[in-house]
Scaffold this motif. Structure first.
Motif, PDB file in Angstrom:
ATOM      1  N   LEU A 387       0.733  -1.040  -0.132  1.00  0.00           N
ATOM      2  CA  LEU A 387      -0.043  -0.086   0.002  1.00  0.00           C
ATOM      3  C   LEU A 387       0.693   1.306  -0.177  1.00  0.00           C
ATOM      4  O   LEU A 387       2.123   1.140   0.661  1.00  0.00           O
ATOM      5  N   ASP A 388       0.303   2.285  -0.623  1.00  0.00           N
ATOM      6  CA  ASP A 388       1.119   3.392  -0.377  1.00  0.00           C
ATOM      7  C   ASP A 388       0.692   4.017   0.853  1.00  0.00           C
ATOM      8  O   ASP A 388      -0.078   3.612   1.509  1.00  0.00           O
ATOM      9  N   LEU A 389       1.528   5.136   1.241  1.00  0.00           N
ATOM     10  CA  LEU A 389       1.337   5.565   2.642  1.00  0.00           C
ATOM     11  C   LEU A 389      -0.237   6.318   2.905  1.00  0.00           C
ATOM     12  O   LEU A 389      -0.481   6.149   4.093  1.00  0.00           O
ATOM     13  N   THR A 390      -0.747   7.079   2.064  1.00  0.00           N
ATOM     14  CA  THR A 390      -1.767   7.442   2.049  1.00  0.00           C
ATOM     15  C   THR A 390      -2.979   6.520   2.466  1.00  0.00           C
ATOM     16  O   THR A 390      -3.646   6.700   3.372  1.00  0.00           O
ATOM     17  N   THR A 391      -2.940   5.253   1.620  1.00  0.00           N
ATOM     18  CA  THR A 391      -3.982   4.310   1.857  1.00  0.00           C
ATOM     19  C   THR A 391      -3.877   3.841   3.004  1.00  0.00           C
ATOM     20  O   THR A 391      -4.791   3.256   3.688  1.00  0.00           O
ATOM     21  N   ALA A 392      -2.513   3.411   3.699  1.00  0.00           N
ATOM     22  CA  ALA A 392      -2.313   2.961   4.960  1.00  0.00           C
ATOM     23  C   ALA A 392      -2.342   3.815   6.189  1.00  0.00           C
ATOM     24  O   ALA A 392      -2.207   3.310   7.204  1.00  0.00           O
ATOM     25  N   TRP A 393      -2.700   5.056   5.758  1.00  0.00           N
ATOM     26  CA  TRP A 393      -2.840   6.111   7.057  1.00  0.00           C
ATOM     27  C   TRP A 393      -3.852   5.638   8.235  1.00  0.00           C
ATOM     28  O   TRP A 393      -3.626   6.089   9.142  1.00  0.00           O
ATOM     29  N   PHE A 394      -4.848   5.049   7.863  1.00  0.00           N
ATOM     30  CA  PHE A 394      -5.861   4.395   8.689  1.00  0.00           C
ATOM     31  C   PHE A 394      -4.954   3.718  10.024  1.00  0.00           C
ATOM     32  O   PHE A 394      -5.452   3.990  11.085  1.00  0.00           O
ATOM     33  N   SER A 395      -3.857   2.886   9.704  1.00  0.00           N
ATOM     34  CA  SER A 395      -3.084   2.457  10.705  1.00  0.00           C
ATOM     35  C   SER A 395      -2.621   3.535  11.732  1.00  0.00           C
ATOM     36  O   SER A 395      -2.585   3.231  12.880  1.00  0.00           O
ATOM     37  N   VAL A 396      -2.218   4.782  11.159  1.00  0.00           N
ATOM     38  CA  VAL A 396      -1.633   5.725  11.891  1.00  0.00           C
ATOM     39  C   VAL A 396      -2.784   6.588  12.746  1.00  0.00           C
ATOM     40  O   VAL A 396      -2.601   6.408  14.127  1.00  0.00           O
ATOM     41  N   GLU A 397      -3.823   6.436  12.246  1.00  0.00           N
ATOM     42  CA  GLU A 397      -4.924   7.074  13.068  1.00  0.00           C
ATOM     43  C   GLU A 397      -5.656   6.304  14.001  1.00  0.00           C
ATOM     44  O   GLU A 397      -5.963   6.590  15.196  1.00  0.00           O
ATOM     45  N   GLU A 398      -5.763   4.904  13.987  1.00  0.00           N
ATOM     46  CA  GLU A 398      -5.977   3.914  14.720  1.00  0.00           C
ATOM     47  C   GLU A 398      -4.907   3.895  16.078  1.00  0.00           C
ATOM     48  O   GLU A 398      -5.399   4.015  17.222  1.00  0.00           O
ATOM     49  N   TRP A 399      -3.913   4.005  15.749  1.00  0.00           N
ATOM     50  CA  TRP A 399      -2.657   4.122  16.606  1.00  0.00           C
ATOM     51  C   TRP A 399      -2.663   5.278  17.588  1.00  0.00           C
ATOM     52  O   TRP A 399      -2.583   5.171  18.685  1.00  0.00           O
ATOM     53  N   GLN A 400      -3.114   6.422  17.010  1.00  0.00           N
ATOM     54  CA  GLN A 400      -3.263   7.546  17.751  1.00  0.00           C
ATOM     55  C   GLN A 400      -4.303   7.508  18.620  1.00  0.00           C
ATOM     56  O   GLN A 400      -4.461   8.006  19.847  1.00  0.00           O
ATOM     57  N   ASP A 401      -5.421   7.040  18.410  1.00  0.00           N
ATOM     58  CA  ASP A 401      -6.611   6.851  18.844  1.00  0.00           C
ATOM     59  C   ASP A 401      -6.421   5.912  20.294  1.00  0.00           C
ATOM     60  O   ASP A 401      -6.666   6.173  21.235  1.00  0.00           O
ATOM     61  N   GLU A 402      -5.839   4.745  19.934  1.00  0.00           N
ATOM     62  CA  GLU A 402      -5.594   3.998  20.942  1.00  0.00           C
ATOM     63  C   GLU A 402      -4.475   4.214  22.029  1.00  0.00           C
ATOM     64  O   GLU A 402      -4.453   3.940  22.867  1.00  0.00           O
ATOM     65  N   SER A 403      -3.412   5.043  21.489  1.00  0.00           N
ATOM     66  CA  SER A 403      -2.193   5.537  22.310  1.00  0.00           C
ATOM     67  C   SER A 403      -2.520   6.748  22.905  1.00  0.00           C
ATOM     68  O   SER A 403      -1.443   7.133  23.571  1.00  0.00           O
ATOM     69  N   ALA A 404      -3.537   7.418  22.698  1.00  0.00           N
ATOM     70  CA  ALA A 404      -3.911   8.848  23.087  1.00  0.00           C
ATOM     71  C   ALA A 404      -3.460   9.091  24.604  1.00  0.00           C
ATOM     72  O   ALA A 404      -3.007   9.930  25.022  1.00  0.00           O
ATOM     73  N   ASP A 405      -4.055   8.168  25.428  1.00  0.00           N
ATOM     74  CA  ASP A 405      -4.114   8.543  26.875  1.00  0.00           C
ATOM     75  C   ASP A 405      -3.181   7.515  27.324  1.00  0.00           C
ATOM     76  O   ASP A 405      -2.844   7.242  28.719  1.00  0.00           O
ATOM     77  N   LEU A 406      -2.136   6.975  26.722  1.00  0.00           N
ATOM     78  CA  LEU A 406      -1.165   6.066  27.318  1.00  0.00           C
ATOM     79  C   LEU A 406       0.248   6.734  27.241  1.00  0.00           C
ATOM     80  O   LEU A 406       0.785   7.548  26.538  1.00  0.00           O
ATOM     81  N   ARG A 407       1.159   6.093  28.338  1.00  0.00           N
ATOM     82  CA  ARG A 407       2.589   6.362  28.200  1.00  0.00           C
ATOM     83  C   ARG A 407       2.911   6.051  26.928  1.00  0.00           C
ATOM     84  O   ARG A 407       2.687   5.122  26.620  1.00  0.00           O
ATOM     85  N   PRO A 408       4.257   6.747  26.507  1.00  0.00           N
ATOM     86  CA  PRO A 408       4.794   6.206  25.491  1.00  0.00           C
ATOM     87  C   PRO A 408       5.496   4.905  25.672  1.00  0.00           C
ATOM     88  O   PRO A 408       5.837   3.784  24.694  1.00  0.00           O
ATOM     89  N   GLU A 409       5.816   4.596  26.915  1.00  0.00           N
ATOM     90  CA  GLU A 409       6.352   3.204  27.254  1.00  0.00           C
ATOM     91  C   GLU A 409       5.447   1.823  27.172  1.00  0.00           C
ATOM     92  O   GLU A 409       5.951   0.974  27.040  1.00  0.00           O
ATOM     93  N   ILE A 410       4.224   2.443  27.142  1.00  0.00           N
ATOM     94  CA  ILE A 410       3.152   1.321  27.050  1.00  0.00           C
ATOM     95  C   ILE A 410       2.559   1.129  25.736  1.00  0.00           C
ATOM     96  O   ILE A 410       2.083   0.393  25.217  1.00  0.00           O
ATOM     97  N   ALA A 411       2.419   2.496  24.920  1.00  0.00           N
ATOM     98  CA  ALA A 411       1.788   2.812  23.666  1.00  0.00           C
ATOM     99  C   ALA A 411       2.318   1.589  22.782  1.00  0.00           C
ATOM    100  O   ALA A 411       1.525   1.044  21.762  1.00  0.00           O
ATOM    101  N   GLY A 412       3.643   1.372  22.505  1.00  0.00           N
ATOM    102  CA  GLY A 412       4.015   0.339  21.702  1.00  0.00           C
ATOM    103  C   GLY A 412       4.268   1.020  20.438  1.00  0.00           C
ATOM    104  O   GLY A 412       3.949   2.245  20.332  1.00  0.00           O
ATOM    105  N   PRO A 413       4.759   0.379  19.307  1.00  0.00           N
ATOM    106  CA  PRO A 413       5.307   0.607  18.252  1.00  0.00           C
ATOM    107  C   PRO A 413       3.759   0.780  17.312  1.00  0.00           C
ATOM    108  O   PRO A 413       2.708   0.442  17.584  1.00  0.00           O
ATOM    109  N   LEU A 414       3.750   1.972  16.371  1.00  0.00           N
ATOM    110  CA  LEU A 414       2.617   1.903  15.296  1.00  0.00           C
ATOM    111  C   LEU A 414       2.837   0.743  14.350  1.00  0.00           C
ATOM    112  O   LEU A 414       4.038   0.851  13.842  1.00  0.00           O
ATOM    113  N   GLU A 415       1.933  -0.021  14.189  1.00  0.00           N
ATOM    114  CA  GLU A 415       1.990  -1.236  13.564  1.00  0.00           C
ATOM    115  C   GLU A 415       1.372  -0.702  11.998  1.00  0.00           C
ATOM    116  O   GLU A 415      -0.022  -0.491  11.817  1.00  0.00           O
ATOM    117  N   LEU A 416       2.120  -0.186  11.241  1.00  0.00           N
ATOM    118  CA  LEU A 416       1.797   0.416  10.026  1.00  0.00           C
ATOM    119  C   LEU A 416       1.425  -0.744   8.822  1.00  0.00           C
ATOM    120  O   LEU A 416       2.194  -1.555   8.435  1.00  0.00           O
TER     121      LEU A 416
END
Length: 505
Positions: A387-416
């Motif tokens: 996929l191109d990055l624009t099509t795969a961008w939903f992964s970024v948005e999901e990760w942001q939503d899931e990790s918004a209230d988490l410490r960086p040490e717990i959020a884990g990597p962005l699985e694109l």
């Protein structure tokens, strides 16, 4: 019968007698011995299917299977110890799966030493229930949970898949098993605050938070533990990370890698780049130049391959297969760097800038027959898709939503997400998509969830070497699931007719 036998003993004896009579009336079903993860991985596709067919045939062959399961469960509720040997036999060999499952739970309820020892042996079972019951015993054995379970995290246990799976399942007991309207629910109240009560579990999870295999489950434990306990430990771990020295920089003269790549040492250059865990400024600049040269060749290969496949009947169009880079790719790359705190790995960034998308998935055939003469089996041979990055961008948005209230040490990597898995590509419900983890400080990230465990550039190399189909090495599975040798020969002949030669990169 002894005159002072209790009512419960009498009832248990009657249920056991009835159970044995019912089992004696069943036809000879054979046995379905439990197999370990290691044993299962050594089976051929035919052997694995035969093993599964034993259970399917057994369930279809018996009458009264539900009644037998009910009797087994009743023995467990009664904690009727004389039934243990019978229940062990059912758990270890009965091919009727619901009966074996009921036997496992009954053994746990009865809880004699022999029953618990039998269940504990299932820690490396191929089937999840064996692992689950073994851990259920370990976490309820006498003594502390740490004393009973921590051996699963010894270095020597984590060197292979069976040990890693057991450790992941053990950590799963320390995080919620389900969620309800009232919130998360654990396997037991005792496990809910185990991390808070026993610092050893906390230190273990903090230490494993970045582990390649166990990290996700360790972070899940920390996510639901008491933040008043986890916070200071994670702060301390973050401080240690920032003060750790990086490996000495590998030395080379500026321009050497680009020159070597231009002179044909394509894979040698990428091996050196792949060995670098962290690119500094000059290294990144040179890696980006190499990546640009590489992805120009990938773009040419993709065009050549797609054209050859389409000419031979593969049901995609060139516009679908190679739509080109997304117009907003530079904006996306800048935004991705802001989000992750690190530039995209050079191999990926160059791919998105120069190639954009490769899509050989025949989606237009999902609801209609395949073209005549084109082997339909290739739909599950994992046709290449990135996929191109624009099509795969939903992964970024999901990760942001899931990790918004988490410490960086717990959020884990962005699985694109970079592609659907091979089953979803064939319009069959499948597994997790293929992905890369970001941030990645090196040049060439690993393609995850894909069975060949390759870096991004090696993944592309494998795809072009196999004319766009990454699972041609799984033909034994196709035969085991009904593909005839004649059909396989037709498939091989069709691929041989795809006239294409890819450039090395």
């Amino acid at each position: 019968m002894v005159e002072n036998t209790s009512t419960d003993d009498t009832a248990g004896a009657q249920v056991l007698e009835s159970l044995l009579e019912a089992l004696a009336a069943w036809p000879d079903l054979g046995v379905r011995a439990r197999v370990s993860i290691e044993q299962w991985s050594g089976l051929t596709a035919d052997e694995a299917r035969a093993y599964q067919d034993v259970g399917i045939s057994a369930v279809r062959s018996v009458d009264g299977g539900r009644a037998v399961s009910d009797q087994v469960r009743a023995l467990g509720r009664m904690r009727y110890e004389p039934s243990v040997s019978t229940l062990i036999g059912l758990w270890e060999q009965c091919p009727v799966h619901p009966v074996a499952v009921a036997a496992a739970h009954a053994l746990f309820e009865i809880g004699t030493a022999g029953a618990r020892d039998t269940l504990r042996k299932g820690i490396h079972d191929h089937e999840h229930l064996g692992q689950f019951m073994a851990l259920k015993v370990m976490f309820t054995d006498e003594g502390t949970a740490w004393d009973n379970v921590s051996h699963l995290f010894a270095d020597e246990c984590l060197t292979a898949a069976p040990g890693q799976i057991a450790a992941i399942q053990a950590l799963a007991f320390l995080s919620p098993q389900s969620f309800s309207q009232s919130g998360p629910e654990w396997h037991s109240d005792d496990l809910r605050d185990l991390v808070s009560r026993d610092r050893r579990w906390l230190d273990l999870c903090v230490g494993l938070r970045d582990h390649e295999v166990l990290g996700g489950q360790a972070r899940e434990v920390l996510k639901y533990a008491d933040p008043a306990v986890t916070g200071p430990a994670l702060d301390a771990a973050a401080t240690v990370r920032t003060t750790q020295s990086r490996p000495a920089r590998q030395q080379w003269r500026a321009g050497d890698l680009v020159a070597r790549y231009a002179n044909g040492d394509h894979q040698g250059v990428w091996r050196e780049l792949g060995a670098l865990g962290h690119l500094d400024g000059p290294q990144r600049a040179e890696a980006e130049q190499v990546a640009a040269l590489t992805m120009e060749r990938v773009r040419q290969n993709a065009h050549s391959l797609a054209t050859a496949l389409i000419a031979h009947g593969w049901p995609v169009t060139l516009e679908q297969a190679l739509p080109g880079p997304a117009p907003d790719v530079e904006d996306r790359l800048r935004h991705l760097e802001q989000i992750t705190g690190s530039p995209a790995p050079p191999a990926l960034a160059a791919y998105w800038r120069i190639v954009g998308t490769i899509d050989l998935v025949p989606r237009d055939t999902w609801d209609v027959p395949f073209p005549s003469g084109v082997p339909e089996q290739l739909a599950v041979a994992d046709p290449l898709e990135i996929l191109d990055l624009t099509t795969a961008w939903f992964s970024v948005e999901e990760w942001q939503d899931e990790s918004a209230d988490l410490r960086p040490e717990i959020a884990g990597p962005l699985e694109l997400t970079v592609a659907a898995d091979y089953l979803h590509k064939a319009n069959i419900s499948g597994g997790a998509p293929y992905s890369v983890w970001l941030p990645h400080a090196g040049a060439d990230p690993l393609v995850r969830e894909e069975e060949h465990v390759l870096s991004f550039t090696d993944y592309l190399r494998r795809a072009f070497a196999s004319k766009g189909f990454l699972r041609l090495d799984r033909q034994d599975e196709w035969v085991a699931h009904g593909l005839t040798r004649d059909h396989l020969a037709e498939l091989t002949d069709w691929l041989a007719g795809v006239e294409n030669e890819s450039k090395d990169f």
